[in-house]
Design a protein around this motif. Structure first.
Motif: not given
Ligand code: FES
Ligand code: FES
Lengths: 158, 288
Positions: B8-12, B138-140, B165-167
């Protein structure tokens, strides 16, 4: 990261802290852990609506959700509809209109109808049909179910 | 379901790091209306399921900035259908959002998920193509933007790379009158997967944008600049031939149980003409 997680949620007005396996669906947890077996398991692919519960005001298929996803949410199941041990207006209306035949789909129908009437207290026939389109009835009691929802709407507005 | 870890990440950035680490062993969870079925049937057996709904910038929101409407990744179909800005500027997207699944599904299914799953029958693909939507990724390497036409690749495939991933999905608000309409063909009224999905948009400069799906590996966008289709004074009979040309990429599968190829091709024309008429009607209304 976890394989089990303790979630905090309110189910039928009662706040609970439950430890759940992260790969269990909400439907499984409601039926097997919380012992609320009114919510039915049927297609488990989001087609039939037998597993419908209301989460934060919106009807959802509990078979399509992981239990961990209700962390922090408010859940209402069919067991939460009665008022002080009495059937509520909608439930009574289902009885009056003989909307339940085998009864298996009825908990889901009631939850979708509850959400519909909450958003739209005076729906048309088409709106009831659309609102309940995600709930299949193998006994095909659609006419009676629609009638029951419309009658409950009328009754509630008196 | 197999046993997996739940993240459950809290940031992108955290989500991207997990995606990079696990690659194909990670699955993103937004609405879950497709993922939970895949998990239960063990079509996928990830090591980790990454829930995106606790990342503040991805929580449901529809905002406008610099004439661009932005729909965040966990915004569901019900949110889109109820939003006044979307209703005002992108009616064809609303028409597509309200026919996705049932009320229960729409309360859960996200727009981003709809295009990420890469279903050729995704209802929202044609309107997103017609409205020239842009996918924010968003990506590396940071954030990139790609037109939805390049994002959609084929069945189950998108242009997302490892760790991406799509933001959000962005729709430029038309600055000049634009009329658009969405329509679909199903076997029965109500909840069903579409045999044809189709969206048509017209402007006052003679441009027609037509997108159609469910009749090939992906939804296709066609643009007609001749002015014939967009001309309200040209009869619909005269538009049949030019409209037909726009369907040259349709190749419905003979294996589908939903409708035969001949039927789909015949109905494409009917739906195309209908959507064009509706779009022209809306364009006229826009101008008054
Ligand atoms: S059991 Fe959930 S929709 Fe059928
Ligand atoms: S009453 Fe039997 S399925 Fe609906």
């Amino acid at each position: 990261m976890n394989e089990t997680l303790t979630i905090n949620t309110t189910i039928n007005g009662r706040s609970r802290s439950i430890e759940v396996e992260v790969n269990h669906t909400l439907l499984d947890v409601l039926r097997d852990e919380v012992d609320l077996t009114g919510t039915k398991e049927c297609c488990v692919v989001g087609e039939c609506g037998a597993c419908t519960v209301i989460i934060d005001g919106r009807p959802m298929n509990s078979c399509l959700m992981l239990a961990v996803e209700i962390d922090g949410s408010e859940v209402t199941t069919v067991e939460g509809l009665e008022i002080h041990g009495e059937l509520n207006v909608l439930q009574a209306s289902f009885l009056d209109e003989s909307a339940a035949q085998c009864g298996f789909c009825i908990p889901g129908q009631l939850m979708s109808a509850t959400a519909l009437l909450h958003d739209n207290p005076d729906p048309t026939v088409e709106q009831v049909q659309e609102g309940l389109a995600g709930n299949l009835c193998r006994c095909a009691g659609y006419e009676q179910i629609t009638k029951a929802v419309l009658a409950a709407a009328k009754e509630a507005m008196r | 379901m197999n046993r997996f870890q739940y993240a459950r990440p809290e940031t992108v950035a955290e989500a991207v790091a997990l995606l990079e680490e696990y690659g194909d062993d990670a699955r993103l969870l937004a609405g879950g209306t497709d993922l939970v079925i895949e998990l239960r049937n063990r079509w996928v057996e990830p090591k980790v399921v990454i829930d995106l709904k606790h990342i503040p910038e991805l929580t449901p929101s529809i905002t406008v900035r610099d004439d661009v409407l932005s729909i965040s990744a966990s915004t569901v179909m019900t949110d889109i259908a109820e939003d006044e800005l979307v209703q005002r500027h992108f009616p064809a997207l609303v028409e597509a959002a309200v026919v996705v699944g049932s009320v229960q599904i729409r309360a859960r299914a996200t727009l981003a998920g709809n295009i990420c799953n890469g279903s050729p029958a995704a209802d929202t693909s044609p309107p997103l193509l017609v409205y020239d939507a842009v996918v924010v990724i968003a990506g590396p390497e940071g954030t990139r933007r790609t037109p939805v036409d390049d994002f959609i690749v084929g069945p189950g495939k998108t242009s997302l790379g490892r760790g991406e991933l799509v933001t959000a999905v962005e729709l430029p608000i038309p600055q000049r009158p634009f009329g658009a309409a969405y329509t679909r063909l199903t076997r029965r009224r109500g909840t069903d997967l579409a045999s044809i999905t189709l969206c048509c948009g017209v402007d006052t400069d003679g441009h027609t944008r037509l997108a159609y799906g469910s009749v090939g590996p992906r939804a296709f966008l066609e643009i007609d600049d001749t002015g014939t289709l967009a001309d309200p004074s040209v009869s619909i009979e005269e538009k049949v031939a030019p409209l037909d040309q726009l369907f040259h990429r349709a190749s419905p599968s003979p294996k589908s149980l939903r409708a035969s190829p001949d039927y789909r091709l015949a109905m494409l024309r009917v739906l195309g003409a209908r959507a064009l008429e509706t779009a022209l009607g809306r364009l006229t209304k826009e101008q008054v």
